[in-house]
Design a protein around this motif. Structure first.
Motif, PDB file in Angstrom:
ATOM      1  N   LYS A  97       0.156  -1.046   0.242  1.00 10.57           N
ATOM      2  CA  LYS A  97      -0.486   0.236  -0.390  1.00 10.57           C
ATOM      3  C   LYS A  97       0.973   0.834   0.435  1.00 10.57           C
ATOM      4  N   SER A  98       1.827   1.385   0.502  1.00 11.03           N
ATOM      5  CA  SER A  98       3.120   2.458   0.726  1.00 11.03           C
ATOM      6  C   SER A  98       3.682   2.795  -0.780  1.00 11.03           C
ATOM      7  N   LYS A  99       3.643   1.502  -1.182  1.00  8.82           N
ATOM      8  CA  LYS A  99       4.417   1.716  -2.555  1.00  8.82           C
ATOM      9  C   LYS A  99       3.305   2.467  -3.429  1.00  8.82           C
ATOM     10  N   PHE A 100       2.182   1.974  -3.288  1.00  2.00           N
ATOM     11  CA  PHE A 100       1.303   1.990  -4.139  1.00  2.00           C
ATOM     12  C   PHE A 100       1.038   3.725  -4.262  1.00  2.00           C
ATOM     13  N   LEU A 101       0.808   4.051  -2.416  1.00  2.00           N
ATOM     14  CA  LEU A 101       0.150   5.873  -2.815  1.00  2.00           C
ATOM     15  C   LEU A 101       1.552   6.443  -3.045  1.00  2.00           C
ATOM     16  N   ASP A 102       3.293   6.309  -2.836  1.00  2.00           N
ATOM     17  CA  ASP A 102       3.892   6.619  -3.397  1.00  2.00           C
ATOM     18  C   ASP A 102       4.384   7.436  -4.584  1.00  2.00           C
ATOM     19  N   ALA A 103       3.769   6.241  -5.241  1.00  2.00           N
ATOM     20  CA  ALA A 103       3.932   6.271  -6.432  1.00  2.00           C
ATOM     21  C   ALA A 103       2.663   7.221  -7.952  1.00  2.00           C
ATOM     22  N   TYR A 104       1.489   6.764  -6.387  1.00  2.00           N
ATOM     23  CA  TYR A 104       0.756   7.215  -7.368  1.00  2.00           C
ATOM     24  C   TYR A 104      -0.643   8.635  -6.044  1.00  2.00           C
ATOM     25  N   LYS A 106      -2.214  11.186  -5.971  1.00  2.00           N
ATOM     26  CA  LYS A 106      -3.316  11.775  -6.338  1.00  2.00           C
ATOM     27  C   LYS A 106      -4.353  11.179  -5.547  1.00  2.00           C
ATOM     28  N   PRO A 107      -5.225  12.240  -4.909  1.00  2.00           N
ATOM     29  CA  PRO A 107      -6.639  11.621  -4.626  1.00  2.00           C
ATOM     30  C   PRO A 107      -7.631  11.222  -5.482  1.00  2.00           C
ATOM     31  N   ILE A 108      -7.586  10.246  -5.095  1.00  2.00           N
ATOM     32  CA  ILE A 108      -8.789   9.285  -5.442  1.00  2.00           C
ATOM     33  C   ILE A 108     -10.927   9.487  -5.247  1.00  2.00           C
ATOM     34  N   PRO A 109     -11.072   9.385  -6.241  1.00  2.00           N
ATOM     35  CA  PRO A 109     -13.046   9.079  -5.245  1.00  2.00           C
ATOM     36  C   PRO A 109     -12.918   8.003  -4.608  1.00  2.00           C
ATOM     37  N   ALA A 110     -13.615   8.772  -3.813  1.00  2.00           N
ATOM     38  CA  ALA A 110     -14.036   7.542  -2.673  1.00  2.00           C
ATOM     39  C   ALA A 110     -14.824   6.369  -3.161  1.00  2.00           C
ATOM     40  N   LEU A 111     -15.693   6.159  -4.506  1.00  2.00           N
ATOM     41  CA  LEU A 111     -16.461   5.640  -4.243  1.00  2.00           C
ATOM     42  C   LEU A 111     -15.389   4.462  -5.482  1.00  2.00           C
ATOM     43  N   TYR A 112     -14.197   5.101  -5.934  1.00  2.00           N
ATOM     44  CA  TYR A 112     -12.817   4.044  -6.564  1.00  2.00           C
ATOM     45  C   TYR A 112     -12.056   3.441  -5.437  1.00  2.00           C
ATOM     46  N   ASN A 113     -11.884   4.675  -4.854  1.00  2.00           N
ATOM     47  CA  ASN A 113     -10.642   4.317  -4.170  1.00  2.00           C
ATOM     48  C   ASN A 113     -11.030   3.202  -2.911  1.00  2.00           C
ATOM     49  N   THR A 114     -12.343   2.919  -2.577  1.00  2.00           N
ATOM     50  CA  THR A 114     -12.186   1.815  -1.966  1.00  2.00           C
ATOM     51  C   THR A 114     -12.543   0.392  -3.076  1.00  2.00           C
ATOM     52  N   ILE A 115     -12.384   0.421  -3.833  1.00  2.00           N
ATOM     53  CA  ILE A 115     -12.255  -0.519  -4.826  1.00  2.00           C
ATOM     54  C   ILE A 115     -10.916  -0.932  -5.299  1.00  2.00           C
ATOM     55  N   VAL A 116     -10.423   0.452  -5.739  1.00  2.00           N
ATOM     56  CA  VAL A 116      -8.551   0.132  -6.146  1.00  2.00           C
ATOM     57  C   VAL A 116      -8.339  -0.354  -4.730  1.00  2.00           C
ATOM     58  N   GLN A 117      -8.313  -0.434  -3.094  1.00  2.00           N
ATOM     59  CA  GLN A 117      -7.616  -0.355  -1.976  1.00  2.00           C
ATOM     60  C   GLN A 117      -8.022  -2.199  -1.697  1.00  2.00           C
ATOM     61  N   ALA A 164       1.292   2.205 -10.880  1.00  2.00           N
ATOM     62  CA  ALA A 164       1.772   2.301  -9.690  1.00  2.00           C
ATOM     63  C   ALA A 164       1.272   0.492  -9.149  1.00  2.00           C
ATOM     64  N   PHE A 165      -0.446   0.781  -9.750  1.00  2.00           N
ATOM     65  CA  PHE A 165      -0.522  -0.276  -8.450  1.00  2.00           C
ATOM     66  C   PHE A 165       0.572  -1.563  -8.955  1.00  2.00           C
ATOM     67  N   LEU A 166       0.023  -2.096 -10.551  1.00  2.00           N
ATOM     68  CA  LEU A 166       1.581  -2.966 -10.414  1.00  2.00           C
ATOM     69  C   LEU A 166       2.362  -2.961  -9.861  1.00  2.00           C
ATOM     70  N   GLY A 167       3.158  -1.491 -10.010  1.00  2.00           N
ATOM     71  CA  GLY A 167       5.186  -0.878  -9.537  1.00  2.00           C
ATOM     72  C   GLY A 167       4.569  -1.718  -7.887  1.00  2.00           C
ATOM     73  N   ALA A 168       3.467  -0.871  -7.538  1.00  2.00           N
ATOM     74  CA  ALA A 168       3.451  -2.182  -6.108  1.00  2.00           C
ATOM     75  C   ALA A 168       3.382  -3.456  -5.915  1.00  2.00           C
ATOM     76  N   LEU A 169       3.021  -4.963  -6.656  1.00  2.00           N
ATOM     77  CA  LEU A 169       3.234  -5.691  -7.205  1.00  2.00           C
ATOM     78  C   LEU A 169       3.912  -6.309  -7.374  1.00  2.00           C
ATOM     79  N   GLU A 170       5.162  -5.376  -7.697  1.00  2.76           N
ATOM     80  CA  GLU A 170       6.353  -5.640  -8.333  1.00  2.76           C
ATOM     81  C   GLU A 170       6.281  -6.051  -9.363  1.00  2.76           C
ATOM     82  N   GLU A 171       5.094  -5.961 -10.480  1.00  2.68           N
ATOM     83  CA  GLU A 171       4.819  -6.822 -11.892  1.00  2.68           C
ATOM     84  C   GLU A 171       5.522  -5.859 -12.977  1.00  2.68           C
ATOM     85  N   ASP A 172       5.672  -6.025 -14.382  1.00  3.75           N
ATOM     86  CA  ASP A 172       5.654  -5.462 -15.301  1.00  3.75           C
ATOM     87  C   ASP A 172       4.022  -5.040 -15.801  1.00  3.75           C
ATOM     88  N   LYS A 173       3.508  -4.090 -15.983  1.00  3.75           N
ATOM     89  CA  LYS A 173       2.011  -3.155 -16.806  1.00  3.75           C
ATOM     90  C   LYS A 173       2.947  -3.670 -18.206  1.00  3.75           C
TER      91      LYS A 173
END
Length: 318
Positions: A97-104, A106-117, A164-173
């Motif tokens: 989670k920390s890696k994701f927040l460091d990479a992105y 910007k604020p994410i709308p609440a509706l999408y932020n819940t799903i993304v997390q 940012a999501f895949l980078g936090a998971l150490e995946e190659d987009k």
């Protein structure tokens, strides 16, 4: 009287002897307990980390069988289990989670932020779980879920968030997009379930599916929900979405049909909830726009009736 005094003195001597014996017994017991505790602590310190869990568990299991489990042994076992857990989870959910927040940031709308997390946590548990192996059906399934829930993201930053999501998971987009695109293009040209089954004499992708099936059968690879969604998307693209086709594909890939069916139900339910939430949000936005327009109209009408010009202007001189 002298005899009575002598008897009393002898009684006192006997009481003192008993007290000394009890004190000595308590001292020996305390020393023994301290010695055992020190031995238990020393055992934990000298065992190498990679062997600590096995060694301590074996020792404590032996004690359980013989009916002798000391408090020190239980403490040592708890310590070893905790150490093993840290080894198995070298990368924690908090790290991801920390890696994701460091990479992105910007604020994410609440509706999408819940799903993304939620999706990030699920993906972390799969990626860093035991016996996880990346494959093309996993890529297809994950991106189908991500693209489905982020389709109407308002700021148009879906791709940046994905990076940012895949980078936090150490995946190659790029690799994941390329693999999903390859399977999509291949399956879209097919016309039935028989053409997508694992087949050692079939196409290159079918031959790759044979490797997946073998790994599942041998237990060197474990099924996950994104693999299941990838199977469903594969059948959709091949125009074979009936239950019999799903069963054939599950058997072909050596994965449990019951789990695939349950994961697909969860996936469809999530998309349905997301669609309804988007519709509700859109209704709320439209209602707010109508109310705002109505307030502006009422304000203009009030200004006109009072002789004021809109926006606080003043009439031009004649």
């Amino acid at each position: 009287d002298d005899d009575d005094d002598n008897d009393d003195n002898e009684d006192d001597d006997d009481s003192m002897k008993v007290a000394r014996m009890q004190s000595q017994a308590r001292g020996r017991t305390s020393s023994l307990l301290a010695h055992n505790n020190n031995k238990a602590r020393a055992t934990v310190v000298v065992v190498p980390r990679r062997q600590r869990s096995t060694t301590t568990t074996t020792t404590t299991t032996t004690a359980l069988v013989s009916g002798r489990v000391s408090r020190a042994s239980r403490m040592a076992l708890s310590f070893a289990v905790a150490a093993a857990a840290r080894d198995l989870n070298a990368v924690t959910v908090a790290d991801t989670k920390s890696k994701f927040l460091d990479a992105y940031a910007k604020p994410i709308p609440a509706l999408y932020n819940t799903i993304v997390q939620e999706l990030l946590v699920q993906s972390h548990l799969i990626k860093f779980g035991a016996k996880f192996e990346y494959d093309k059906l996993y890529a297809l399934g994950f991106l189908s879920v991500y693209d489905g829930v982020m389709e109407s993201f308002p700021d148009g930053n879906q791709d940046e968030i994905l990076g940012a999501f895949l980078g936090a998971l150490e995946e190659d987009k790029q690799q994941m997009r390329a693999d999903a695109a390859e399977v999509t293009e291949w399956a879209s040209s097919l016309g039935g379930v028989e053409e997508v089954l694992a087949d050692a004499s079939g196409s290159a992708i079918q031959q790759e599916f044979v490797k997946y099936a073998s790994a599942f059968s041998e237990g060197s690879k474990v099924y996950n929900k994104f693999f299941g969604v990838g199977m469903f998307r594969l059948l959709e693209l091949a125009k074979a979405t009936d239950p019999a086709s799903l069963e054939k594909l599950s058997t072909s890939l050596s994965v449990p049909l019951a789990r695939v069916t349950a994961d697909l139900a969860t996936y469809k339910g999530m998309l349905t909830k997301m669609t309804k939430a988007k519709e509700l949000m859109q209704e709320i936005i439209e209602e707010q726009r109508k109310k705002s327009a109505q307030r502006e109209a009422e304000k203009a009408q009030t200004n006109a009736s009072s002789g004021e010009l809109p926006n606080g202007g003043t009439p031009a001189s004649a």
